[in-house]
Design an enzyme around this catalytic site. Structure first.
Site, mmCIF file in Angstrom:
data_model
loop_
_atom_site.group_PDB
_atom_site.id
_atom_site.type_symbol
_atom_site.label_atom_id
_atom_site.label_comp_id
_atom_site.label_asym_id
_atom_site.label_seq_id
_atom_site.Cartn_x
_atom_site.Cartn_y
_atom_site.Cartn_z
ATOM 1 N N MET A 30 42.567 45.978 37.160
ATOM 2 C CA MET A 30 42.453 47.361 37.639
ATOM 3 C C MET A 30 43.560 48.223 37.018
ATOM 4 O O MET A 30 43.836 49.331 37.509
ATOM 5 C CB MET A 30 42.528 47.402 39.163
ATOM 6 C CG MET A 30 41.401 46.593 39.807
ATOM 7 S SD MET A 30 41.012 47.130 41.480
ATOM 8 C CE MET A 30 42.560 46.780 42.293
ATOM 9 N N GLY A 31 44.206 47.716 35.976
ATOM 10 C CA GLY A 31 45.222 48.515 35.294
ATOM 11 C C GLY A 31 46.560 48.476 36.025
ATOM 12 O O GLY A 31 46.812 47.575 36.822
ATOM 13 N N ASP A 35 53.737 42.166 34.085
ATOM 14 C CA ASP A 35 53.860 40.897 33.361
ATOM 15 C C ASP A 35 52.864 39.832 33.827
ATOM 16 O O ASP A 35 52.604 38.878 33.081
ATOM 17 C CB ASP A 35 55.295 40.355 33.451
ATOM 18 C CG ASP A 35 56.234 41.110 32.525
ATOM 19 O OD1 ASP A 35 55.733 41.927 31.712
ATOM 20 O OD2 ASP A 35 57.460 40.898 32.607
ATOM 21 N N HIS A 37 49.644 40.472 34.407
ATOM 22 C CA HIS A 37 48.492 40.751 33.542
ATOM 23 C C HIS A 37 48.776 40.288 32.107
ATOM 24 O O HIS A 37 47.892 39.779 31.418
ATOM 25 C CB HIS A 37 48.174 42.252 33.529
ATOM 26 C CG HIS A 37 47.836 42.832 34.879
ATOM 27 N ND1 HIS A 37 48.621 43.786 35.486
ATOM 28 C CD2 HIS A 37 46.797 42.599 35.716
ATOM 29 C CE1 HIS A 37 48.063 44.122 36.645
ATOM 30 N NE2 HIS A 37 46.969 43.418 36.820
ATOM 31 N N GLN A 61 35.215 47.621 45.829
ATOM 32 C CA GLN A 61 36.005 46.557 46.455
ATOM 33 C C GLN A 61 37.096 47.099 47.377
ATOM 34 O O GLN A 61 37.861 46.325 47.950
ATOM 35 C CB GLN A 61 36.588 45.608 45.403
ATOM 36 C CG GLN A 61 37.723 46.176 44.573
ATOM 37 C CD GLN A 61 38.099 45.233 43.449
ATOM 38 O OE1 GLN A 61 37.336 45.005 42.517
ATOM 39 N NE2 GLN A 61 39.291 44.661 43.531
ATOM 40 N N GLY A 147 44.007 35.421 37.740
ATOM 41 C CA GLY A 147 45.319 34.961 38.203
ATOM 42 C C GLY A 147 45.245 34.219 39.522
ATOM 43 O O GLY A 147 44.444 34.567 40.391
ATOM 44 N N ARG A 187 50.730 46.905 43.367
ATOM 45 C CA ARG A 187 51.032 47.538 44.656
ATOM 46 C C ARG A 187 52.523 47.480 45.011
ATOM 47 O O ARG A 187 52.949 48.184 45.929
ATOM 48 C CB ARG A 187 50.202 46.894 45.768
ATOM 49 C CG ARG A 187 48.719 47.198 45.626
ATOM 50 C CD ARG A 187 47.903 46.777 46.832
ATOM 51 N NE ARG A 187 46.571 47.365 46.806
ATOM 52 C CZ ARG A 187 45.459 46.714 46.435
ATOM 53 N NH1 ARG A 187 45.514 45.457 46.063
ATOM 54 N NH2 ARG A 187 44.297 47.346 46.435
HETATM 55 P P1 AMP Z 1 44.471 43.370 39.467
HETATM 56 O O1 AMP Z 1 44.674 44.333 38.358
HETATM 57 O O2 AMP Z 1 45.558 43.382 40.491
HETATM 58 O O3 AMP Z 1 43.085 43.428 40.045
HETATM 59 O O4 AMP Z 1 44.592 41.934 38.827
HETATM 60 C C1 AMP Z 1 43.870 41.584 37.673
HETATM 61 C C2 AMP Z 1 44.048 40.113 37.417
HETATM 62 O O5 AMP Z 1 45.445 39.834 37.249
HETATM 63 C C3 AMP Z 1 43.573 39.226 38.572
HETATM 64 O O6 AMP Z 1 42.941 38.081 38.056
HETATM 65 C C4 AMP Z 1 44.854 38.881 39.273
HETATM 66 O O7 AMP Z 1 44.800 37.662 39.980
HETATM 67 C C5 AMP Z 1 45.822 38.794 38.115
HETATM 68 N N1 AMP Z 1 47.192 38.985 38.566
HETATM 69 C C6 AMP Z 1 47.680 40.005 39.308
HETATM 70 N N2 AMP Z 1 48.984 39.817 39.580
HETATM 71 C C7 AMP Z 1 49.331 38.640 38.989
HETATM 72 C C8 AMP Z 1 50.539 37.879 38.915
HETATM 73 N N3 AMP Z 1 51.662 38.286 39.506
HETATM 74 N N4 AMP Z 1 50.511 36.723 38.230
HETATM 75 C C9 AMP Z 1 49.370 36.277 37.635
HETATM 76 N N5 AMP Z 1 48.200 36.947 37.676
HETATM 77 C C10 AMP Z 1 48.181 38.106 38.342
#
Ligand code: AMP
Length: 283
Positions: A30-31, A35, A37, A61, A147, A187
């Site tokens: 989601m941008g 680190d 990502h 979502q 992740g 967040r």
């Molecule tokens: P998000 O942008 O928060 O929806 O996350 C996108 C992807 O990055 C998802 O697969 C998350 O599980 C992964 N992700 C987010 N934070 C972390 C983190 N601290 N370590 C590893 N993967 C992460």
């Protein structure tokens, strides 16, 4: 790195790359890249010829009253990070591209979506499963990288891939943490300096749980109680849930057995900011 905003163009490009014999990887996000990502992008880079990063703040979502509107968005910064991390394609669809007028098809992964995050965020995984299914169909990857930070999401997506015969391999990358242990998250930027300091107790409580379990504690109540105690003693965080569950079925456990793969997961609110974290342990 190429930026694509149009879903049909993305689909055509992906198909052309597949026909050329390239191995494609998708990293959906989601941008507001951090680190965590970047670790996903690096893992993708090592395993694929064409790395596609999607950035889409998926409205379906988010529940009512959640942070959809205020979710951090900075595509120029994300684009620079993605390029540095070795992405080949940045896919940034609009809401209209993803949910055209008349849209009405959703994916529901029934039981695995119900507990934990599903209880606190009704409809969340319906939105996640739907957007992931769409992104897989649009970007046609051989590999999709997620992740461990979002442990239940990984379990839900794995089930959907099997149930709906998506021809894609799934890779789950370990959680990347700040120096004090806080799991990186877009967040975290919402936290006040005081909350940010206190939030380190979440990962500390997970480490404590691991230590207790490794030293032979088998009563889930005792482990969860110790975590609760730590979090309430050293932070203003309101505990949404702390759960210990089977890592695959997500069934809540009361008593642990040796040799089980378990998930210790939590969600805690600091003011309006809801943070999640987890660890997976083999007992
Ligand atoms: P998000 O942008 O928060 O929806 O996350 C996108 C992807 O990055 C998802 O697969 C998350 O599980 C992964 N992700 C987010 N934070 C972390 C983190 N601290 N370590 C590893 N993967 C992460």
């Amino acid at each position: 790195m190429k930026t694509i905003r149009d879903a049909s163009l993305m689909q055509q490009d992906a198909e052309a790359a597949r026909l050329r014999g390239s191995r494609l990887a998708l990293v959906p996000t989601m941008g507001a890249l951090h680190d965590g990502h970047v670790a996903l992008l690096r893992a993708a880079r090592e395993r694929a010829d064409l790395v596609i990063l999607s950035v889409f703040v998926n409205p379906t979502q988010f529940g009512k009253g959640e942070d959809y509107e205020r979710y951090p968005r900075d595509i120029d910064r994300d684009s620079a990070i993605a390029r540095d991390a070795g992405a080949d394609v940045l896919f940034v669809p609009s809401n209209e591209q993803m949910y055209e007028k008349g849209f009405q098809s959703f994916v529901t992964v029934e039981k695995l979506s119900a507990p934990f995050e599903g209880e606190s965020r009704p409809g969340h995984f319906r939105g996640v499963a739907t957007v992931v299914a769409k992104l897989l169909n649009i970007t046609k990857p051989h590999l999709a990288v997620f992740g461990q930070k979002d442990a239940q999401q990984a379990v839900v997506v794995r089930r959907m891939i099997r149930d709906l015969n998506f021809d894609v391999e799934l890779l789950i990358v370990p959680t990347v943490r700040e120096a004090d242990g806080l799991a990186m998250s877009s967040r975290n930027a919402y936290l006040s300096p005081r909350e940010r300091g206190e939030a380190a107790v979440l990962s500390a409580s997970l480490r404590k749980a691991e230590e207790l379990i490794r030293s032979g504690e088998r009563r889930v109540d005792a482990v969860v109680g110790a975590m609760r105690g730590m979090i309430s003693l050293s932070s203003s965080g309101a505990i949404d849930y702390i759960a210990i569950a089977d890592a695959d079925s997500l069934a809540r456990l009361e008593h642990l057995q040796t040799g089980q793969d378990i998930l210790v997961a939590l969600a805690v609110r600091f003011g309006k900011t809801r943070l999640i974290d987890n660890i997976q342990i083999t007992t």
